[in-house]
Design a protein around this motif. Structure first.
Motif, PDB file in Angstrom:
ATOM      1  N   GLN A 295       0.813  -1.211   0.000  1.00  0.00           N
ATOM      2  CA  GLN A 295       0.000   0.000   0.000  1.00  0.00           C
ATOM      3  C   GLN A 295       0.849   1.265   0.000  1.00  0.00           C
ATOM      4  O   GLN A 295       1.991   1.283   0.474  1.00  0.00           O
ATOM      5  N   ASP A 296       0.265   2.336  -0.550  1.00  0.00           N
ATOM      6  CA  ASP A 296       0.841   3.673  -0.505  1.00  0.00           C
ATOM      7  C   ASP A 296      -0.258   4.581   0.035  1.00  0.00           C
ATOM      8  O   ASP A 296      -1.310   4.726  -0.601  1.00  0.00           O
ATOM      9  N   PRO A 297      -0.068   5.200   1.201  1.00  0.00           N
ATOM     10  CA  PRO A 297      -1.147   5.983   1.816  1.00  0.00           C
ATOM     11  C   PRO A 297      -1.605   7.163   0.969  1.00  0.00           C
ATOM     12  O   PRO A 297      -2.676   7.728   1.228  1.00  0.00           O
ATOM     13  N   ASP A 298      -0.835   7.528  -0.050  1.00  0.00           N
ATOM     14  CA  ASP A 298      -1.234   8.621  -0.938  1.00  0.00           C
ATOM     15  C   ASP A 298      -1.936   8.125  -2.203  1.00  0.00           C
ATOM     16  O   ASP A 298      -2.421   8.937  -3.001  1.00  0.00           O
ATOM     17  N   VAL A 299      -1.969   6.806  -2.410  1.00  0.00           N
ATOM     18  CA  VAL A 299      -2.517   6.275  -3.666  1.00  0.00           C
ATOM     19  C   VAL A 299      -3.617   5.253  -3.430  1.00  0.00           C
ATOM     20  O   VAL A 299      -4.740   5.390  -3.923  1.00  0.00           O
ATOM     21  N   ALA A 300      -3.303   4.172  -2.689  1.00  0.00           N
ATOM     22  CA  ALA A 300      -4.273   3.091  -2.505  1.00  0.00           C
ATOM     23  C   ALA A 300      -3.778   2.150  -1.424  1.00  0.00           C
ATOM     24  O   ALA A 300      -2.590   2.149  -1.061  1.00  0.00           O
ATOM     25  N   THR A 301      -4.680   1.299  -0.933  1.00  0.00           N
ATOM     26  CA  THR A 301      -4.325   0.291   0.056  1.00  0.00           C
ATOM     27  C   THR A 301      -4.564  -1.100  -0.544  1.00  0.00           C
ATOM     28  O   THR A 301      -5.066  -1.252  -1.652  1.00  0.00           O
ATOM     29  N   GLY A 302      -4.182  -2.136   0.222  1.00  0.00           N
ATOM     30  CA  GLY A 302      -4.509  -3.508  -0.148  1.00  0.00           C
ATOM     31  C   GLY A 302      -3.977  -3.958  -1.492  1.00  0.00           C
ATOM     32  O   GLY A 302      -4.658  -4.673  -2.225  1.00  0.00           O
TER      33      GLY A 302
END
Length: 308
Positions: free
Chosen positions: A236-243
């Motif tokens: 995950q990237d908290p600025d883009v997407a999770t999971g």
């Protein structure tokens, strides 16, 4: 109408997950899970593109009417072409013990867009062996033509050798049919490719419904392990997407150009089945290790087959 410069992520609309990618002829194909509650997750759509940027849907390439034993939840499709036919491996019914009917099935078609039909009338793998739930199949054909099917949930991974017909099981050289190849950290979603004479084996870690779903990998000299975990390459990237997890690969034939397809959960989405299919470039360092993949909204640029 001109194609956009980049594919964008997600690649196509709708909730989809567990993508497997292939090159069939002069087209790219992606086969994902239709991501919904189990009672509605009873078919597969596929998507195809001439350039990785513009994608078109082939609807319901397989549904439960072509698989009479699949009563609920088909997912994790993995396709291969062999001698003019197309084989699609998949999980169905989410069995929790050997007392239930289901497991890993196979369907066959004369076209990549289907319709696919089950030639066996039963699962190809229908029981727990070495603790592996029979889910998440991945088909890999080695350079010598040997077909291997990797699969497994509940923290265990097995590999079986397929017969020449691709719809039966064959024994490994040591006589074993189900060989466990579980690496450290493995949860589900196995995937294999070969590069430079080495076998790159990857898998998903974490819980599929949560933000920490991710992909790790190993490199080995054999398709049958030992697979020693190296590191995570997708997360995950908290600025883009999770999971970000459960992935497949694309290699441009005749080149060392690689792409990874995967699913992720858009920011702000908390429903487990709200997942979308995305693509990124995948690169290697000088030692042959996979560089961690950066999640993007842009995706990748146009790439037609047969052109450098």
């Amino acid at each position: 109408m001109n194609n956009p410069v980049q594919s964008g992520n997600p690649l196509f609309p709708g909730w989809y997950a567990d993508p497997e990618a292939r090159v069939f002829g002069s087209r790219y194909w992606i086969y994902p899970t239709y991501s919904a509650v189990y009672e509605e997750q009873t078919f597969f759509d596929a998507f195809y593109s001439d350039d990785l940027v513009t994608w078109h849907k082939a609807g319901r390439v397989l549904d439960s009417s072509g698989v009479p034993w699949a009563r609920r939840a088909v997912w994790a499709p993995s396709p291969i072409e062999h001698r003019g036919q197309y084989f699609l491996y998949f999980a169905a019914n989410d069995i929790q013990s050997d007392r239930e009917h289901g497991g890993i099935g196979v369907a066959v078609s004369d076209r990549p867009e289907g319709p696919f039909r089950d030639p066996l009338g039963r699962p190809l793998v229908d029981r727990f062996v070495h603790g592996a739930q029979p889910i998440d199949p991945h088909i890999f054909v080695d350079d010598d033509g040997t077909p291997y099917l990797y699969y497994g949930g509940w923290g265990h991974c097995n590999v079986v050798k397929l017969g020449a017909d691709l719809i039966s099981l064959a024994a490994h050289e040591d006589g074993e049919v189900f060989k466990e190849v579980t690496p450290e950290g493995y949860v589900e979603g196995p995937c294999m490719f070969k590069r430079g004479g080495l076998y790159y084996f990857s898998w998903s870690e974490g819980g599929w419904g949560g933000p920490d779903y991710s992909v790790a990998y190993a490199i080995a000299a054999s398709p049958l392990s030992p697979f020693e975990r190296i590191e995570k390459i997708l997360f995950q990237d908290p600025d883009v997407a999770t999971g970000a997890g459960h992935h497949g690969y694309l290699n441009i034939p005749g080149t060392d150009e690689w792409y990874i397809v995967y699913h992720r959960r858009p920011l702000g989405e908390t429903a487990a089945n709200h997942r979308v299919v995305c693509i990124e470039r995948m690169e290697f360092d000088e030692a042959g290790r996979i560089r961690p993949v950066r999640l993007t909204f842009e995706g990748v640029g146009p790439r037609r087959l047969g052109r450098l």
